[in-house]
Motif scaffolding. Sequence first.
Motif, short mmCIF file in Angstrom:
data_model
loop_
_atom_site.label_atom_id
_atom_site.label_comp_id
_atom_site.label_asym_id
_atom_site.label_seq_id
_atom_site.Cartn_x
_atom_site.Cartn_y
_atom_site.Cartn_z
N PHE A 136 -9.31 2.24 -0.09
CA PHE A 136 -9.55 0.84 0.26
C PHE A 136 -8.31 0.02 -0.12
CE2 PHE A 136 -13.52 2.84 -1.05
CZ PHE A 136 -14.30 2.69 0.09
N ALA B 241 -9.77 0.24 5.26
CA ALA B 241 -10.67 1.25 4.69
C ALA B 241 -10.38 2.58 5.36
CB ALA B 241 -12.13 0.85 4.91
N GLU C 254 -5.14 -1.94 -4.07
CA GLU C 254 -5.64 -0.70 -3.47
C GLU C 254 -6.46 0.10 -4.48
OE1 GLU C 254 -3.44 2.37 -0.65
OE2 GLU C 254 -2.98 2.82 -2.74
#
Length: 743
Positions: free
Chosen positions: A478, A435, A493
């Motif tokens: 992310f 993250a 992603e």
Amino acid sequence: MLLAGGPAFAEEAYAADGQEEILVTATRQGEVRLQDVPMSISVIDTEAMERSGEDGLQSLAHRAASIMIQEDTPGINRIDMRGLVTAGVAGDSADISVRSMVGVYLDESSIAQFGGNPDLRVFDLERIEVLKGPQGTQFGAGAMSGTIRYITQKPDTNRFFGSAEGTLSTTRHGGTNYSVRGMTNIPIIADTLAFRGAIYKGEDSGFIDSIGMYNGVVAKNINETRNFQLRGAVRWYVTPDLVTDFSWTHARLEADGRNKGYSGLKPYQTSILVPEGSSSDFDLFNNTTRWDVGPVTLSSSTSFLKRKFTYTDSQESYPANYTGVLLPATFDSINKTETWTQEFRLSSSAPGPLQYNFGVYYEKLTRDFWEDIWAQDISELLVDAGYRSAGYSALYDGGFYKDSFFSATQAINESQIAIYGEVTYSPVESLDLTAGVRYFDWHQKFDLYFGAFTGVLEAGTPSVKNDSTSESGFNPRFRVSYKANDDLLFFAEASKGFRFGGVNQPVPPDLCASGMAQEGITETPSDFGADSLWSYSVGNKASFAGGRATANFTAFYIKWSDVQTKRLIPVCWYSFAENAGEVVSKGLEFDGSTRLFDGFNLSANASYTNAKSKGSIVNLTANSGDPAPFFPKWIVGAGVDYTTPLGAGSLLFEANWQVRSGFWNVFNHELSSARKTPSQDFLSASINYSLGNFEIGLFGTNLSGGTKYILRDLSYREAFYPGDSYNFYARPRTIGARVKASF
């Protein structure tokens, strides 16, 4: 090493255990094996490019998929990735608030500039990394659709060595080209201090002829270019754990014309009344320091970039729209940019389930843009046409010269600070959860002066604007990756990309009153906002046969919102930027390689990109579902290299071939201005014989002649030119020889 997007020496392709060892620094946490990086990256072998005679920015697009570079002339270009494009390259780049969507970096320094990325020569580089998709967390607002990174060779503190190389070639429709380059590495204090210097000088013949200058006599090869580049670097190991690098890069580019021709003339012909050209002076100073402190690494990068870019364009048709007379006219501009940046990073360097990378970034930018459109005897002609009273001079309207048609200065002062970070947690050894987020706070001051006939608010009253704007926000990222085994990696992603807004240029109400009435507006917006996108991707990295083959796939979906578009005001030719519309891009990318047997390697890359407007976009005359312009739906490339012993040395053959499908210049293909560039292919090849420290070879670029031009319609202000479209021509077939000596 065998690189995706280009072949290389086979003996360097694999380590002793047979595993491919392509290392990248895209994660900004030290060198990582390419097959272990969970994102779509192409790595370009710059030595293979040099051996094949490809050493300019345009060549990058021939070695990687999902990337398109439009070039007006060297130094005037536009880079696009994954179909995120709405328009063609802007030759004058006069709207200084518009931003690039692809970041360009030289090591740790950002050098991108919308419409005018520096065309640095590809020499003395370790590699080029092409990162696809938004890279905003690590690389900021300029990396909305991707990032290109030039990674230079660093000084070696242990040995003295160097090289000298020369090339000589000839271009079809043109003439003779040459280049010379040299490099030396000097240890000053063994294991502690070293210097590395590199120099390049080259000249490329023109291949465009003009029938308009010199009383109808054809002027041959008017777009000749000259390049000079110098780089010096010092590496100092203050301690075994503390290393600092100092570097200076200087580049001088001179172009005598543009790569532009007209459809109404013979191929590679243009018609201009005055000489065109451009020049660029580029200086970049950088200090990067890295300190390994046990489980963490501290790094600092300080950069100062200074660039001056001048441009002259034949602009006879613009004043002709008002006077009805085609006469010599020029658009002249001087664009000066200075940028200070400072970045600090803290990264984990010890193994463990928690890895991180945090940073603080500060940038201070100033940009001064001077421009003037001059037209011969325009003051008298405006009187004859009834626009001005007898005895008029452009100086009355605040023009810079007596016969200025438009005069302007623009200046921006920007500052931004950003704080970013990425954290990766591995609950088990095979699973990584990442993250990241970037917070930015950006401010811009904008000052403008418009004078002369087309710049004044009303006769005798120049237009002056002093304004400011700012943006702040968060951009997250992310990612999850799963390593099934040492040879197979899967990843997914979601990331956000963004681009700053800016201040709009004023629109003269006197000149544009009727056009604004047609558009149903009484005033134009003072500024425009940021646009942004969300990108979603899934992919894999796979190795086979003990690392002798790779196959990497990525599928992506991108939703680009509040797109920055230009709204044209009829009659007066002015426009302003506003956020309007949405574009969706979907696609698939592939990079692969295989070593069939010792000395013989194949590589391949491909992309399918389907970028379309979602809903109508009035400013782009786009209906819902219209495909994005200036980007091929299909890009397919293949490379081969074969090395075999020959006598006391070795013979290396390399070839790289790419095919692009056709594309349009506008969204809506039903428009009268719609033009299609047909499908293209580009073939380069070389054969080199190496004997100890001596190398000799032959090379050819655009051998198939398949890459010719990008079509663009003639706009309303160019109705006086021959034909109904103009073409940006690529350099035609070029064949040459090279020699290189190392010591």
